[in-house]
Scaffold this active site. Structure first.
Site, PDB file in Angstrom:
ATOM      1  NE  ARG A 169      83.686 -71.016  67.892  1.00 12.17           N
ATOM      2  CZ  ARG A 169      84.100 -70.893  69.141  1.00 12.17           C
ATOM      3  NH1 ARG A 169      83.349 -70.283  70.032  1.00 12.17           N
ATOM      4  NH2 ARG A 169      85.265 -71.375  69.505  1.00 12.17           N
TER       5      ARG A 169
ATOM      6  CE  LYS B  68     101.212 -74.201  82.572  1.00 10.03           C
ATOM      7  NZ  LYS B  68     100.099 -74.366  83.503  1.00 10.03           N
TER       8      LYS B  68
ATOM      9  N   GLY C 105      93.188 -73.079  69.516  1.00  8.25           N
ATOM     10  CA  GLY C 105      92.767 -71.686  69.691  1.00  8.25           C
ATOM     11  C   GLY C 105      93.795 -70.642  69.301  1.00  8.25           C
TER      12      GLY C 105
ATOM     13  N   GLY D 235      90.132 -77.561  71.663  1.00  4.46           N
ATOM     14  CA  GLY D 235      90.307 -78.768  72.465  1.00  4.46           C
ATOM     15  C   GLY D 235      89.934 -80.029  71.696  1.00  4.46           C
TER      16      GLY D 235
END
Ligand code: AMP
Length: 395
Positions: free
Chosen positions: A35, A197, A353, A376
């Site tokens: 990062r 999910k 992720g 996200g």
């Protein structure tokens, strides 16, 4: 619109929101500096123009001021990567920080202390954002990972720079690559959506149904789709309140002429552990008390064939519990199929992720066209949502 490419930073003070939220070990050493490296092109462009740079970021999830989350811990590494001294303000909005910003000379770099030592940051507090903006000429947002949050430093601060705000190279790159997939994909366009999910992926699935030719579903969410159609899934992961949603997706895919491809076989375990006994069955014939933890050979072949015939590939979410070695094969093989397709000229984008972690674990990152840095944020952009941090610059 002013851009990082065309703006001349000569004698300007730039406030850059970076994402230096790097993983640290017990000794507070950086274990992965990806990062920080991702922000270097933006920082170096400004310094090469003879501007000065004020860096602001969050690190971890501190509750108030906690020294283990101090950005001072990563100061030496930033200094080393930039090959120059980096000054440090031990509070991001104090009088001292303001003086340090004011006194900054061209070519100098100042790092502000962790923004999240103030709860005002996440609240998007305007007074706090105003203090961040003081003694600065231009605001640059290059923190894609937090662009989906309306925090003070990612969104609110932009209003104090109506004429002088822009994205850094990293966000520009993210947007360019995601827009290519969303708005001008080569066909066939295949999306592979996996992970745990249905509930967390339903929005992206719905948005993609208008764009893709093939939608491959894998991972834990598979079993909700199988149960919804009357299959036997044993003790596999399931969201009983999403059975109708799954049927709805199947119906919508048909209406929109999207080929929805589910796994046809399942690698099952008699407990949720790497050393479990295993057995392969058809996907809709998982024995009672067994759980499906990965896709098996026939599904791998089926998916790989489709992937290798595709011109655009989007992948989010693992095909199985890849964290356990014995259930990682499906994810590895799909990653490899995407790498082969890319080698043959397809454009591939991997984000989120866990799929990025998988790509890195299998050392395939350089075989993918673009690996997104935003989990996200990437997911929300692909869902078709407007990200507050993006909107704040564009408006
Ligand atoms: P997500 O964050 O939604 O992309 O989900 C990633 C997680 O899904 C990983 O931690 C995987 O271990 C998990 N996962 C994938 N396949 C399965 C499965 N068949 N059963 C349970 N968990 C799974």
């Amino acid at each position: 619109m002013k851009t990082i490419e065309n703006y001349n930073f000569e004698s300007k003070k730039a406030l850059i929101r970076v994402d230096f939220n790097v993983p640290l070990n017990d000794k507070l050493e950086i274990t992965d500096d990806t990062r920080i490296k991702a922000a270097l092109p933006t920082i170096n462009k400004i310094l090469n123009d003879n501007g000065s740079v004020v860096l602001m970021s969050h690190l971890g999830r501190p509750k108030g001021t906690e020294q283990k989350f101090s950005l001072k811990n990563i100061l030496p590494h930033i200094s080393q990567l930039l090959d120059r001294e980096v000054k440090f303000a031990d509070d991001c909005i104090s009088d001292n920080a303001q003086t340090m910003k004011k006194d900054l000379k061209p070519g100098e770099v100042l790092l502000l202390e962790n923004l999240r030592f103030y709860s005002e940051e996440k609240k998007g507090d305007e007074e706090f954002a105003k203090k961040l903006s003081q003694n600065i000429d231009v605001y640059v947002n290059d923190a894609f990972g937090t662009a989906h949050r309306a925090h003070a430093s990612t969104t609110i601060v932009a209003k104090f720079f109506p004429e002088n705000k822009m994205f850094g190279f990293l966000i520009n790159n993210e947007l360019k690559n995601m827009d290519k997939v969303l708005h001008e994909p080569g066909h066939p366009f295949t999306a592979i959506i996996g992970g745990a999910k249905v509930s967390s992926k339903i929005s992206i699935i719905i948005n993609l149904l208008d764009k893709v030719d093939n939608l491959i579903i894998g991972g834990g969410m598979t079993y909700t789709f199988i149960k919804a159609q009357g299959g036997k899934i044993g003790n596999s992961l399931v969201e009983d309140d999403k059975l109708n949603t799954a049927l709805e997706v199947i119906k919508k895919a048909k209406e929109k002429n999207v080929k929805l491809i589910l796994p046809v076989d399942s690698l099952n375990a008699d407990k949720f552990a790497n050393d479990a006994n295993t057995k392969i069955t058809k996907i809709d014939e998982v024995d009672d008390s067994w759980l499906g933890l990965d896709i098996a050979e026939v599904s791998i072949k089926l998916f790989s064939n489709i992937i290798e015939k595709s011109k655009t590939i989007l992948w989010n979410g693992p095909m199985g519990v890849f964290e356990m070695e014995n259930f990682a094969n499906g994810t590895v093989q799909i990653a490899k199929a995407i790498a082969r397709a890319t080698d043959n000229g397809a454009f591939s984008l991997v984000g989120g992720g866990d799929s990025v972690a998988a790509i890195n674990k299998f050392k395939l990152a350089n075989k993918i066209s673009y690996v997104s840095t935003g989990g996200g944020a990437m997911l929300e952009y692909m869902e078709g949502k407007t990200l507050p941090g993006i909107k704040a610059i564009k408006e």
